[in-house]
Design a protein around this motif. Structure first.
Motif, PDB file in Angstrom:
ATOM      1  N   UNK A  15      19.648  95.048  48.027  1.00 45.49           N
ATOM      2  CA  UNK A  15      20.164  95.081  49.403  1.00 45.49           C
ATOM      3  C   UNK A  15      20.898  96.390  49.668  1.00 45.49           C
ATOM      4  N   UNK A  16      21.648  96.877  48.689  1.00 48.26           N
ATOM      5  CA  UNK A  16      22.373  98.144  48.851  1.00 48.26           C
ATOM      6  C   UNK A  16      21.393  99.300  49.058  1.00 48.26           C
ATOM      7  N   UNK A  23      20.495 103.983  56.446  1.00 51.21           N
ATOM      8  CA  UNK A  23      21.692 104.745  56.808  1.00 51.21           C
ATOM      9  C   UNK A  23      22.826 103.846  57.294  1.00 51.21           C
ATOM     10  N   UNK A  24      22.848 102.608  56.817  1.00 50.47           N
ATOM     11  CA  UNK A  24      23.955 101.710  57.144  1.00 50.47           C
ATOM     12  C   UNK A  24      25.154 101.988  56.248  1.00 50.47           C
ATOM     13  N   UNK A  25      24.903 102.523  55.067  1.00 47.16           N
ATOM     14  CA  UNK A  25      25.957 103.006  54.180  1.00 47.16           C
ATOM     15  C   UNK A  25      25.537 104.375  53.654  1.00 47.16           C
ATOM     16  N   UNK A  26      26.506 105.139  53.152  1.00 49.01           N
ATOM     17  CA  UNK A  26      26.208 106.471  52.625  1.00 49.01           C
ATOM     18  C   UNK A  26      26.203 106.507  51.108  1.00 49.01           C
ATOM     19  N   UNK A  82      16.396 107.917  45.668  1.00 49.59           N
ATOM     20  CA  UNK A  82      17.825 107.689  45.423  1.00 49.59           C
ATOM     21  C   UNK A  82      18.334 108.634  44.341  1.00 49.59           C
ATOM     22  N   UNK A  83      19.433 109.338  44.637  1.00 47.31           N
ATOM     23  CA  UNK A  83      20.139 110.121  43.621  1.00 47.31           C
ATOM     24  C   UNK A  83      21.189 109.230  42.964  1.00 47.31           C
ATOM     25  N   UNK A 131      21.407 108.582  49.098  1.00 50.93           N
ATOM     26  CA  UNK A 131      20.076 109.039  49.485  1.00 50.93           C
ATOM     27  C   UNK A 131      19.838 110.465  48.994  1.00 50.93           C
ATOM     28  N   UNK A 132      18.709 110.671  48.352  1.00 54.60           N
ATOM     29  CA  UNK A 132      18.365 111.993  47.840  1.00 54.60           C
ATOM     30  C   UNK A 132      17.978 112.920  48.992  1.00 54.60           C
ATOM     31  N   UNK A 133      18.417 114.178  48.883  1.00 58.37           N
ATOM     32  CA  UNK A 133      18.063 115.220  49.862  1.00 58.37           C
ATOM     33  C   UNK A 133      18.384 114.800  51.294  1.00 58.37           C
ATOM     34  N   UNK A 134      19.497 114.090  51.459  1.00 53.67           N
ATOM     35  CA  UNK A 134      19.888 113.623  52.781  1.00 53.67           C
ATOM     36  C   UNK A 134      21.323 114.058  53.074  1.00 53.67           C
TER      37      UNK A 134
END
Length: 289
Positions: free
Chosen positions: A130-131, A138-141, A154-155, A273-276
């Motif tokens: 869920x995470x 983009x609901x969480x960073x 994902x990083x 998030x990778x590259x975000x």
């Protein structure tokens, strides 16, 4: 094609109807229909299959929707990034954690709050799958989990290992030392924390017993940490938990015993998030680790 038309297109795709999209955009229906027709003529493709009830994306429409959302998200992130250059960290910081890593994320929330009094927070608790969905939407960073992460989008940054410990009711007689092996507790009635989906730490604990050819005496499975510790404190049974989780609660009525000579260790990691784009607050939060 311009940004305004892309926003119109995304809204139409999400609403499924021109009428509801027009209401949401606060514009009249005929101009919105004309904008959609102009986009299709410019691209030379049909973006929606039209029927009397709703609009359904064609293959070309699905691809445009994917790229349009990426472009609009990137535009929003760029505007925020530029605006933040001369500001202290402020706004809303949205972070998440699975149950087993809650203490790790909450301690850092307290730290960043002290340095940035203008910052407000959204803190989510959920299972790892869920995470990851919340990150992608983009609901969480940032999130913290102790589950393996294989998603390429994902990083992750691995944190200090968190040993599991045996937690006993203080009222129980315990003839052992302040350390014990799993072989010594196979007869103890155990209450284990188990998530709604998957196995999480529950599976890790059971697998460790099985690795040693032992059969744990599982009396109860529980999905709530407070209830679990209440059951242990009452004398209902013992439990095995990552040590950091106990920092969130009073240890009244509990006794903590270290587990030795085994590989039962939680390996928490921070993920994003990778590259975000990360907001200034999120970057500061990440640096705390």
């Amino acid at each position: 094609m311009d940004i305004r038309q892309l926003k119109y297109f995304v809204t139409i795709a999400e609403e499924g109807k021109i009428t509801t999209a027009a209401k949401k955009l606060n514009i009249a229906q005929p101009p919105l229909s004309r904008q959609l027709k102009q986009m299709e003529e410019e691209l030379g493709v049909i973006l929606f299959d039209r029927d009397n009830k709703s609009l359904n994306l064609t293959l070309e429409g699905e691809r445009l929707l994917l790229r349009a959302k990426e472009l609009l998200n990137k535009l929003d992130e760029t505007m925020v990034e530029v605006q933040e250059l001369r500001k202290d960290a402020s706004g809303i910081l949205s972070v998440g954690s699975n149950l087993y890593c809650a203490s790790l994320i909450l301690s850092k929330v307290v730290d960043i709050r002290e340095k940035n009094p203008g910052l407000t927070f959204k803190v989510w608790e959920g299972e790892t799958i869920h995470l990851i969905k919340m990150l992608s939407k983009r609901q969480i960073e940032i999130a913290i989990t102790n589950s393996p992460i294989t998603e390429k989008s994902i990083s992750q940054m691995t944190l200090k290992s968190d040993p599991y410990v045996l937690v006993l009711p203080e009222k129980w007689m315990w003839n052992g030392s302040e350390q014990c092996r799993l072989e010594e507790i196979i007869d103890l009635p155990l209450i284990l924390l188990r998530p709604n989906y998957g196995l999480g730490a529950y599976g890790q604990i059971v697998n460790e017993f099985q690795r040693l050819d032992l059969e744990p005496n599982i009396l109860c499975e529980c999905q709530d940490l407070i209830m679990l510790l209440g059951l242990v404190s009452s004398g209902f049974g013992a439990t095995i938990l990552p040590l950091s989780l106990l920092s969130l609660h009073s240890l009244g009525g509990l006794r903590v015993i270290q587990l030795k000579d085994q590989t039962l260790i939680s390996e928490p990691k921070v993920i994003w998030r990778k590259n975000s784009y990360l907001s200034k607050a999120a970057k500061e939060f990440l640096n705390l680790f």
